[in-house]
Enzyme design. Sequence first.
Site, PDB file in Angstrom:
ATOM      1  CE  LYS A 214     -13.552  -7.593   4.940  1.00 43.99           C
ATOM      2  NZ  LYS A 214     -12.882  -7.682   3.654  1.00 43.99           N
TER       3      LYS A 214
ATOM      4  CG  HIS B 256      -1.909  -1.020   1.359  1.00 43.31           C
ATOM      5  ND1 HIS B 256      -2.037  -1.795   2.490  1.00 43.31           N
ATOM      6  CD2 HIS B 256      -2.859  -1.459   0.505  1.00 43.31           C
ATOM      7  CE1 HIS B 256      -3.039  -2.654   2.321  1.00 43.31           C
ATOM      8  NE2 HIS B 256      -3.546  -2.473   1.128  1.00 43.31           N
TER       9      HIS B 256
ATOM     10  CB  SER C 194      -4.234  -6.363   4.853  1.00 40.31           C
ATOM     11  OG  SER C 194      -3.890  -5.145   4.285  1.00 40.31           O
TER      12      SER C 194
ATOM     13  NE  ARG D  45      -2.648  -7.566  -3.926  1.00 42.10           N
ATOM     14  CZ  ARG D  45      -3.450  -7.741  -2.916  1.00 42.10           C
ATOM     15  NH1 ARG D  45      -2.964  -8.060  -1.744  1.00 42.10           N
ATOM     16  NH2 ARG D  45      -4.749  -7.637  -3.065  1.00 42.10           N
TER      17      ARG D  45
HETATM   18  P1  ADP Z   1      -9.665  -3.767  -0.615  1.00 40.17           P
HETATM   19  O1  ADP Z   1     -10.446  -4.485   0.433  1.00 40.17           O
HETATM   20  O2  ADP Z   1     -10.343  -2.568  -1.184  1.00 40.17           O
HETATM   21  O3  ADP Z   1      -9.044  -4.657  -1.674  1.00 40.17           O
HETATM   22  P2  ADP Z   1      -7.000  -3.453   0.432  1.00 40.17           P
HETATM   23  O4  ADP Z   1      -6.592  -2.629   1.593  1.00 40.17           O
HETATM   24  O5  ADP Z   1      -6.750  -4.933   0.531  1.00 40.17           O
HETATM   25  O6  ADP Z   1      -8.499  -3.101   0.236  1.00 40.17           O
HETATM   26  O7  ADP Z   1      -6.305  -2.934  -0.898  1.00 40.17           O
HETATM   27  C1  ADP Z   1      -6.449  -1.618  -1.338  1.00 40.17           C
HETATM   28  C2  ADP Z   1      -5.789  -1.466  -2.684  1.00 40.17           C
HETATM   29  O8  ADP Z   1      -4.393  -1.718  -2.566  1.00 40.17           O
HETATM   30  C3  ADP Z   1      -6.264  -2.442  -3.761  1.00 40.17           C
HETATM   31  O9  ADP Z   1      -6.232  -1.774  -5.006  1.00 40.17           O
HETATM   32  C4  ADP Z   1      -5.234  -3.540  -3.717  1.00 40.17           C
HETATM   33  O10 ADP Z   1      -5.141  -4.228  -4.958  1.00 40.17           O
HETATM   34  C5  ADP Z   1      -3.985  -2.726  -3.452  1.00 40.17           C
HETATM   35  N1  ADP Z   1      -2.937  -3.524  -2.834  1.00 40.17           N
HETATM   36  C6  ADP Z   1      -3.024  -4.329  -1.767  1.00 40.17           C
HETATM   37  N2  ADP Z   1      -1.848  -4.924  -1.485  1.00 40.17           N
HETATM   38  C7  ADP Z   1      -0.974  -4.463  -2.421  1.00 40.17           C
HETATM   39  C8  ADP Z   1       0.413  -4.716  -2.719  1.00 40.17           C
HETATM   40  N3  ADP Z   1       1.128  -5.576  -2.004  1.00 40.17           N
HETATM   41  N4  ADP Z   1       0.966  -4.062  -3.769  1.00 40.17           N
HETATM   42  C9  ADP Z   1       0.223  -3.207  -4.507  1.00 40.17           C
HETATM   43  N5  ADP Z   1      -1.076  -2.944  -4.300  1.00 40.17           N
HETATM   44  C10 ADP Z   1      -1.674  -3.554  -3.280  1.00 40.17           C
END
Ligand code: ADP
Length: 159
Positions: free
Chosen positions: A42, A18, A129, A91
């Site tokens: 959620k 992120h 996460s 990703r």
């Molecule tokens: P959501 O529940 O909206 O997917 P996340 O917090 O998991 O929320 O992810 C938010 C954004 O960050 C999404 O676009 C996700 O693809 C991106 N993201 C999550 N992990 C990574 C990573 N390791 N590298 C790049 N982008 C990421």
Amino acid sequence: MNNSCVYPGSFDPITYGHLDIITRSAKIFDKVYVAILNNTQKKGAFPTEKRVEMIQKSCKHLDNIVIEVFDGLLVDYVRKVKSNVIIRGLRAVSDFEAEFQMSHINLQIAPDIETLFLSTLPKYSYISSSMVRELAYFKGDFSYFVPECIVEDIKQQYK
Ligand code: ADP
């Protein structure tokens, strides 16, 4: 319209993946709204206030970031902050289908708002996460995957 973008997500918790997307977006746009979805369906592992705090700590090196919690439709939030760009991170191919669908839905209901995708740096491509939460739960070492300044916060949550 200002030169800003909205980077929405759960950030439960924020990871290096992120942070990389936030840092790169902050170089392109004058302002980046990091928007935490308050998902009523959620409940996250971390309270939203804690997620805000962890993102704040992790983004100390950036001065054009605004961190907010939102609920309701993402496009409504994007309009509220007078932006017209949504940033999402990609990703792997596995992210693509859901992201593609979501961007189509948003384009249908809000044609004035564009979704832009940034691909992750390969070294962060396997970080999520949920993996951090799982490691923290089982007392594994998750410190490679999140900013150092929030490692203790995460440990406290799983004590
Ligand atoms: P959501 O529940 O909206 O997917 P996340 O917090 O998991 O929320 O992810 C938010 C954004 O960050 C999404 O676009 C996700 O693809 C991106 N993201 C999550 N992990 C990574 C990573 N390791 N590298 C790049 N982008 C990421």
